[in-house]
Design a protein around this motif. Structure first.
Motif, PDB file in Angstrom:
ATOM      1  N   GLN A  12       0.831  -1.194   0.000  1.00 24.59           N
ATOM      2  CA  GLN A  12       0.000   0.000   0.000  1.00 24.59           C
ATOM      3  C   GLN A  12       0.872   1.253   0.000  1.00 24.59           C
ATOM      4  OE1 GLN A  12      -2.136  -1.173   3.556  1.00 24.59           O
ATOM      5  NE2 GLN A  12      -3.918  -1.850   2.374  1.00 24.59           N
ATOM      6  N   ARG A  13       1.971   1.219   0.759  1.00 22.44           N
ATOM      7  CA  ARG A  13       2.890   2.364   0.786  1.00 22.44           C
ATOM      8  C   ARG A  13       3.646   2.499  -0.531  1.00 22.44           C
ATOM      9  NH1 ARG A  13       3.516   0.241   6.050  1.00 22.44           N
ATOM     10  NH2 ARG A  13       5.430  -0.853   5.489  1.00 22.44           N
ATOM     11  N   ALA A  14       4.054   1.380  -1.115  1.00 22.78           N
ATOM     12  CA  ALA A  14       4.778   1.431  -2.386  1.00 22.78           C
ATOM     13  C   ALA A  14       3.916   2.022  -3.488  1.00 22.78           C
ATOM     14  CB  ALA A  14       5.249   0.025  -2.775  1.00 22.78           C
ATOM     15  N   LEU A  15       2.636   1.717  -3.482  1.00 21.88           N
ATOM     16  CA  LEU A  15       1.721   2.297  -4.472  1.00 21.88           C
ATOM     17  C   LEU A  15       1.697   3.810  -4.355  1.00 21.88           C
ATOM     18  CD1 LEU A  15      -1.406  -0.070  -4.505  1.00 21.88           C
ATOM     19  CD2 LEU A  15       0.052   0.512  -6.456  1.00 21.88           C
ATOM     20  N   ARG A  16       1.614   4.298  -3.126  1.00 19.31           N
ATOM     21  CA  ARG A  16       1.557   5.749  -2.920  1.00 19.31           C
ATOM     22  C   ARG A  16       2.835   6.431  -3.384  1.00 19.31           C
ATOM     23  NH1 ARG A  16      -1.020   4.009   1.944  1.00 19.31           N
ATOM     24  NH2 ARG A  16       0.900   4.300   3.167  1.00 19.31           N
ATOM     25  N   ARG A  17       3.970   5.733  -3.285  1.00 17.10           N
ATOM     26  CA  ARG A  17       5.253   6.310  -3.695  1.00 17.10           C
ATOM     27  C   ARG A  17       5.553   6.115  -5.171  1.00 17.10           C
ATOM     28  NH1 ARG A  17       9.463   7.344   0.274  1.00 17.10           N
ATOM     29  NH2 ARG A  17      10.802   7.187  -1.553  1.00 17.10           N
ATOM     30  N   GLY A  18       4.771   5.313  -5.857  1.00 17.28           N
ATOM     31  CA  GLY A  18       5.049   5.031  -7.260  1.00 17.28           C
ATOM     32  C   GLY A  18       6.237   4.113  -7.460  1.00 17.28           C
ATOM     33  N   GLN A  19       6.530   3.257  -6.478  1.00 17.66           N
ATOM     34  CA  GLN A  19       7.684   2.354  -6.578  1.00 17.66           C
ATOM     35  C   GLN A  19       7.286   0.900  -6.408  1.00 17.66           C
ATOM     36  OE1 GLN A  19      10.449   5.157  -4.102  1.00 17.66           O
ATOM     37  NE2 GLN A  19      11.785   3.842  -5.342  1.00 17.66           N
ATOM     38  N   LEU A  20       6.123   0.577  -6.922  1.00 17.53           N
ATOM     39  CA  LEU A  20       5.633  -0.782  -6.810  1.00 17.53           C
ATOM     40  C   LEU A  20       6.542  -1.772  -7.528  1.00 17.53           C
ATOM     41  CD1 LEU A  20       3.503  -2.699  -5.787  1.00 17.53           C
ATOM     42  CD2 LEU A  20       2.123  -2.185  -7.806  1.00 17.53           C
ATOM     43  N   HIS A  21       7.187  -1.335  -8.622  1.00 18.71           N
ATOM     44  CA  HIS A  21       8.046  -2.263  -9.365  1.00 18.71           C
ATOM     45  C   HIS A  21       9.177  -2.788  -8.481  1.00 18.71           C
ATOM     46  CE1 HIS A  21      10.112   1.603  -9.743  1.00 18.71           C
ATOM     47  NE2 HIS A  21      11.209   0.951 -10.093  1.00 18.71           N
ATOM     48  N   ASN A  22       9.679  -1.967  -7.565  1.00 12.19           N
ATOM     49  CA  ASN A  22      10.735  -2.434  -6.664  1.00 12.19           C
ATOM     50  C   ASN A  22      10.200  -3.473  -5.686  1.00 12.19           C
ATOM     51  OD1 ASN A  22      11.701   0.921  -6.778  1.00 12.19           O
ATOM     52  ND2 ASN A  22      13.061  -0.709  -7.493  1.00 12.19           N
ATOM     53  N   LEU A  23       9.042  -3.210  -5.119  1.00  7.95           N
ATOM     54  CA  LEU A  23       8.471  -4.155  -4.161  1.00  7.95           C
ATOM     55  C   LEU A  23       8.018  -5.436  -4.848  1.00  7.95           C
ATOM     56  CD1 LEU A  23       7.890  -4.276  -1.092  1.00  7.95           C
ATOM     57  CD2 LEU A  23       5.510  -3.746  -1.660  1.00  7.95           C
TER      58      LEU A  23
END
Length: 292
Positions: A157-168
């Motif tokens: 959920q936090r990665a989505l907000r940061r726009g870094q879902l590809h890393n997670l």
């Protein structure tokens, strides 16, 4: 196109709830579908002893997963909830990221309810009930692993907000889907993508092609992966406790660092890697996939 999708996935047009869950309608499975599960189950039952991690094999017994047809998610959830509080919820297929993470963060595992067609028995590009239930669900009975996956959902959920879902997403890929575990008896499999694949169950442990590298969180988050074939690199964790400890944190500073770092190709080795096995990549070269 719609007819082809429905032919492959019996739930393609099933009514969806707001959280993307559906009615499994277990009684509607045909004898042929149950038989397909039974054959997939029997095949993996022959391959996995001595290759799958002990926690997976033990949990499969605790949850009473067997060859007696596709599991009823409601009954399976009751057994699982008594162990770790997790439940299995049926979905038609892949669901939006925000819904997926919300389910995980609340100890609900969204599992595809359809079973692959006969023509795709050996390889399926999207997760079905065998991959999701046989591959993923047993380890949710392990308390430490169960806590890790809940934390992953909250982190998503936090990665989505940061726009870094590809890393997670790379962390999920190289652990939850394709992770290996170091044990006193040797490397063992815990990733669901391997556990549900007879070919990769052998390849990941015994073939000389892939690299096998000790778990490194930042390294994993920078590493690309292969979707349509075996993995060129596998990462090895020492224990589920290590996985939880290293991932149960705020990734904010790490995400900031990753923005300035280049991606790493799936086959590459890097300075600082703790290489357990350097692969010769012969399988991938033969398929035109490995860079020299």
């Amino acid at each position: 196109m719609a007819e082809a999708l429905a032919d492959k996935n019996r739930y393609a047009h099933a009514p969806r709830n707001a959280d993307w869950t559906i009615d499994q309608d277990w009684a509607s499975y045909t004898p042929e579908e149950h038989d397909r599960w039974n054959r997939l189950f029997a095949r993996q039952a022959r391959v996995l002893p001595g290759r799958a991690c002990d926690a997976f094999l033990a949990a499969k017994q605790k949850l009473e997963l067997s060859r007696a047809g596709i599991p009823d998610f409601a009954e399976l959830s009751e057994r699982l909830a008594r162990l770790t509080g997790w439940r299995v919820v049926p979905v038609a297929g892949l669901i939006p990221d925000d819904a997926f993470f919300d389910h995980l963060a609340n100890r609900r595992f969204p599992a595809g309810a359809f079973i692959r067609p006969e023509r795709e028995l050996d390889y399926l590009s999207e997760p079905d009930v065998f991959h999701d239930v046989f591959g993923h669900v047993p380890l949710l009975a392990d308390p430490v692993y169960a806590e890790f996956l809940e934390a992953y959902g909250k982190g998503g959920q936090r990665a989505l907000r940061r726009g870094q879902l590809h890393n997670l997403a790379r962390l999920y890929w190289y652990t939850v889907e394709f992770g290996l575990l170091a044990t006193p008896a040797g490397l063992r499999i815990f990733g669901a993508g391997i556990l549900s694949s007879p070919g990769e169950s052998v390849f990941s442990l015994e073939d000389s092609s892939p690299n096998r590298i000790a778990f490194d969180l930042e390294r994993i988050m920078r590493t690309k992966y292969i979707i349509s074939d075996y993995q060129q690199t596998y990462f090895v964790v020492e224990s589920f406790e290590q996985l939880l400890a290293e991932c149960y944190q705020d990734f904010g500073a790490l995400y900031d660092d990753l923005r300035a770092q280049p991606d790493i190709e799936a086959h590459a080795l890097c300075a600082g890697d703790r290489v357990l096995t350097q692969g010769d990549q012969h399988y991938f070269r033969a398929r035109g996939m490995a860079a020299e």
